[in-house]
Design an enzyme around this catalytic site. Structure first.
Site, PDB file in Angstrom:
ATOM      1  N   ASP A  76       0.806  -1.226   0.000  1.00  0.00           N
ATOM      2  CA  ASP A  76       0.000   0.000   0.000  1.00  0.00           C
ATOM      3  C   ASP A  76       0.835   1.269   0.000  1.00  0.00           C
ATOM      4  O   ASP A  76       0.424   2.296   0.530  1.00  0.00           O
ATOM      5  CB  ASP A  76      -0.959   0.028   1.223  1.00  0.00           C
ATOM      6  CG  ASP A  76      -1.881  -1.167   1.228  1.00  0.00           C
ATOM      7  OD1 ASP A  76      -2.233  -1.647   0.139  1.00  0.00           O
ATOM      8  OD2 ASP A  76      -2.231  -1.628   2.333  1.00  0.00           O
TER       9      ASP A  76
ATOM     10  N   LYS B  63       1.806   2.236  -5.085  1.00  0.00           N
ATOM     11  CA  LYS B  63       2.318   1.685  -6.354  1.00  0.00           C
ATOM     12  C   LYS B  63       1.358   1.982  -7.503  1.00  0.00           C
ATOM     13  O   LYS B  63       1.786   2.309  -8.612  1.00  0.00           O
ATOM     14  CB  LYS B  63       2.518   0.161  -6.229  1.00  0.00           C
ATOM     15  CG  LYS B  63       3.528  -0.239  -5.164  1.00  0.00           C
ATOM     16  CD  LYS B  63       3.611  -1.744  -5.013  1.00  0.00           C
ATOM     17  CE  LYS B  63       2.354  -2.371  -4.434  1.00  0.00           C
ATOM     18  NZ  LYS B  63       2.040  -1.975  -3.057  1.00  0.00           N
TER      19      LYS B  63
ATOM     20  N   GLY C 191      -4.565  -4.234  -3.684  1.00  0.00           N
ATOM     21  CA  GLY C 191      -5.559  -3.205  -3.977  1.00  0.00           C
ATOM     22  C   GLY C 191      -4.788  -1.965  -4.372  1.00  0.00           C
ATOM     23  O   GLY C 191      -4.123  -1.366  -3.545  1.00  0.00           O
ATOM     24  N   HIS C 192      -4.810  -1.642  -5.658  1.00  0.00           N
ATOM     25  CA  HIS C 192      -4.027  -0.522  -6.165  1.00  0.00           C
ATOM     26  C   HIS C 192      -4.971   0.602  -6.575  1.00  0.00           C
ATOM     27  O   HIS C 192      -5.839   0.402  -7.424  1.00  0.00           O
ATOM     28  CB  HIS C 192      -3.159  -0.964  -7.349  1.00  0.00           C
ATOM     29  CG  HIS C 192      -2.126  -1.995  -6.966  1.00  0.00           C
ATOM     30  ND1 HIS C 192      -1.258  -2.555  -7.848  1.00  0.00           N
ATOM     31  CD2 HIS C 192      -1.833  -2.556  -5.772  1.00  0.00           C
ATOM     32  CE1 HIS C 192      -0.465  -3.415  -7.217  1.00  0.00           C
ATOM     33  NE2 HIS C 192      -0.816  -3.437  -5.960  1.00  0.00           N
TER      34      HIS C 192
ATOM     35  N   GLN D 196       1.932  -6.012  -3.423  1.00  0.00           N
ATOM     36  CA  GLN D 196       2.390  -6.099  -2.032  1.00  0.00           C
ATOM     37  C   GLN D 196       3.679  -5.276  -1.847  1.00  0.00           C
ATOM     38  O   GLN D 196       3.940  -4.384  -2.620  1.00  0.00           O
ATOM     39  CB  GLN D 196       2.606  -7.562  -1.599  1.00  0.00           C
ATOM     40  CG  GLN D 196       1.330  -8.363  -1.397  1.00  0.00           C
ATOM     41  CD  GLN D 196       0.721  -8.856  -2.678  1.00  0.00           C
ATOM     42  OE1 GLN D 196       1.371  -9.464  -3.496  1.00  0.00           O
ATOM     43  NE2 GLN D 196      -0.561  -8.606  -2.859  1.00  0.00           N
TER      44      GLN D 196
ATOM     45  N   THR E 262      -9.611  -4.720   1.919  1.00  0.00           N
ATOM     46  CA  THR E 262     -10.440  -5.228   3.026  1.00  0.00           C
ATOM     47  C   THR E 262     -11.069  -4.121   3.864  1.00  0.00           C
ATOM     48  O   THR E 262     -11.916  -4.404   4.706  1.00  0.00           O
ATOM     49  CB  THR E 262      -9.571  -6.095   3.973  1.00  0.00           C
ATOM     50  OG1 THR E 262      -8.483  -5.289   4.447  1.00  0.00           O
ATOM     51  CG2 THR E 262      -9.028  -7.320   3.264  1.00  0.00           C
TER      52      THR E 262
END
Ligand code: GDP
Ligand code: IMO
Ligand code: MG
Length: 425
Positions: free
Chosen positions: A12, A15, A39-40, A224, A301
């Site tokens: 997070d 990226k 999650g980008h 990640q 999430t």
């Protein structure tokens, strides 16, 4: 020019935003690892995209997108993402390539992820529950694995699924007293997935080699962060893939010598979601302030992210691990208003001081940070667009990180939008 963007912390880092910016000059953006645990976030004008499996280049109409062999693909999530992009008038026909060798995450992987975490109780890893660990475990185990190519031969898939589900039912029943899973239901979903995804399934290694031969510009998008790397991170509180830049070769078949620049992304502070050691964590008012100002809640999430000071011991290690040539430092705007800022420059582990990130999680857990303290700044950076215009204290903070890590900061983030980035030189 081929670039690779990797996270140097616990994920997070921003990226998605950096990839989106660099994708302007890329012909192809390649995801090579992880799955829908990622999650980008990409924000263009008023539109926010949260991409999980799709490379962040997807938002640009002319950029080809590759989901390479190292990614574990949840076909249902990918189709939802394709449909979500279509609703925003973004069409992927003819420019999305999914590796035939990418392993499939199916419902029983997600179930196993949840059952295992629940059984671990207070010792759980705090996974994203996206079935990542169980799917990579099946990949390594080989006998019970399914790949994207299996969606191209549904009769054989049916036979393989019957064998796999029978095995999983025995296992989950015995270990977790779980209700049996229905093969038919999973098979039917696979048939639907096959209809939508078959046109995109390809030999992505061949595609990438041809692109390299044709002189195309490639952009590799890590998922990640390096501290979550299965081999080099804070095991077992890691993800199940080589999420550092080291995962690039196995993850897409392109060796690192084809990459001209490795760009490591960091936040100007540190965050982590899920369990595991975090020496610079500020479980106090400072951490709360950063969380609120930086909107530090998970993209996948929604969990609140743990927040702390910048950890230069960790980043010195991961920059090296990633062969990083330059650093993109995001969220400098978020630190505005804090009177003092701290940078962790060494750890004290069991009474001994070290500047090298420990090789095992127990030592990282035992580490106490040795900090440098720097004055903060009050100025709002969100409209700043050149490096020279940054407040002196901001420049000094960046210089202090560069000095410890030994890598130049070439991109600075001053807000979540595509336009809120400063390029040095
Ligand atoms: P990724 O997984 O590395 O792509 O990062 P995420 O998208 O999960 O989380 C990064 C968050 O920070 C997202 O909400 C971004 O919109 C936001 N972001 C990225 N860069 C900046 C920045 O420079 N400043 C601020 N305030 N937000 C940023
Ligand atoms: P992006 O690409 C932050 C974390 C989870 C958990 C651990 C294992 O958005 O930076 P997993 O579901 O992979 O088995 O969970 O890894 N994790 C991430 N944390 N950003 C991510 O991806 C993450 N992907 C996994 O929170 O601690
Ligand atoms: Mg993320």
């Amino acid at each position: 020019m081929n670039n690779c963007v990797v996270g140097l912390q616990w994920g997070d880092e921003g990226k998605g935003k950096v990839v989106d910016i660099l994708a302007e000059k890329a012909d192809i953006v390649v995801r090579y690892g992880g799955g829908a645990n990622a999650g980008h976030t990409v924000i263009i004008g008023d539109i926010k995209f949260a991409l999980h499996l799709m490379p962040s280049g997807a938002v640009r109409d002319t950029t080809a997108c590759v989901i390479a062999n190292g990614v574990v693909v949840d076909p249902g999530t990918l189709i939802d993402e394709i449909n979500g992009l279509a609703e925003k008038n973004i069409n992927l026909d003819g420019r999305l390539y999914i590796s035939e060798n990418a392993h499939m995450v199916l419902d029983y992987h997600k179930l196993e992820d949840q059952l295992r975490e629940a059984a671990l109780g207070k010792n759980k890893i705090g996974t994203t529950a996206r079935g990542i660990g169980p799917c990579y475990a099946d990949k390594v185990g080989r006998s019970y694995a399914l790949r994207m190519a299996d969606l191209l031969d549904l009769d054989t898939l049916k036979e393989k699924l019957a064998k796999i589900v029978a095995y999983k039912n025995k296992l989950f029943g015995a270990l977790y007293n779980a209700e049996p899973i229905d093969t038919e239901a999973i098979y039917n979903k696979c048939c639907e997935h096959s209809k939508v995804l078959s046109p995109f399934i390809a030999n992505t290694t061949e595609y990438l080699y041809k692109a390299i031969d044709a002189g195309k510009n490639l952009l590799f998008e890590g998922a990640q962060g390096a501290l979550l790397d299965l081999d080099h991170g804070t095991f077992p509180f890691v993800t199940s893939s080589n999420s550092s830049a080291l995962g690039l070769g196995p993850g897409c078949g392109v060796p690192a010598q084809h990459v001209d620049r490795f760009i490591g992304v960091v936040k100007a502070y540190t965050t982590r979601v899920g369990a595991g050691p975090f020496p610079a964590e500020q479980d106090n008012e400072i951490g709360d302030t950063i969380r609120i100002k930086g909107h530090e809640f998970g993209t996948t999430t929604g969990r609140p992210r743990r927040c702390g000071w910048f950890d230069a011991v960790a980043v010195s290690f991961t920059a090296r691990l990633g062969g990083v040539n330059e650093i993109a430092m995001m969220h400098l705007d978020t630190l505005a208003g804090l009177a003092e800022l701290k940078i962790c420059k060494a750890y004290k582990v069991n009474g001994k001081e070290t500047t090298f990130f420990p090789g095992n999680a127990a030592d990282v857990e035992a580490a106490e940070c040795v900090y440098d303290t720097l004055p903060g700044w009050d100025e709002d950076l969100s409209e700043t667009r050149t490096f020279d215009e940054l407040p002196e204290n901001t420049k000094n903070y960046i210089a202090a990180v560069e000095k410890i890590v030994g890598v130049p900061v070439t991109i600075v983030g001053v807000g979540p939008k595509r336009s809120q980035a400063i390029f040095r030189d």
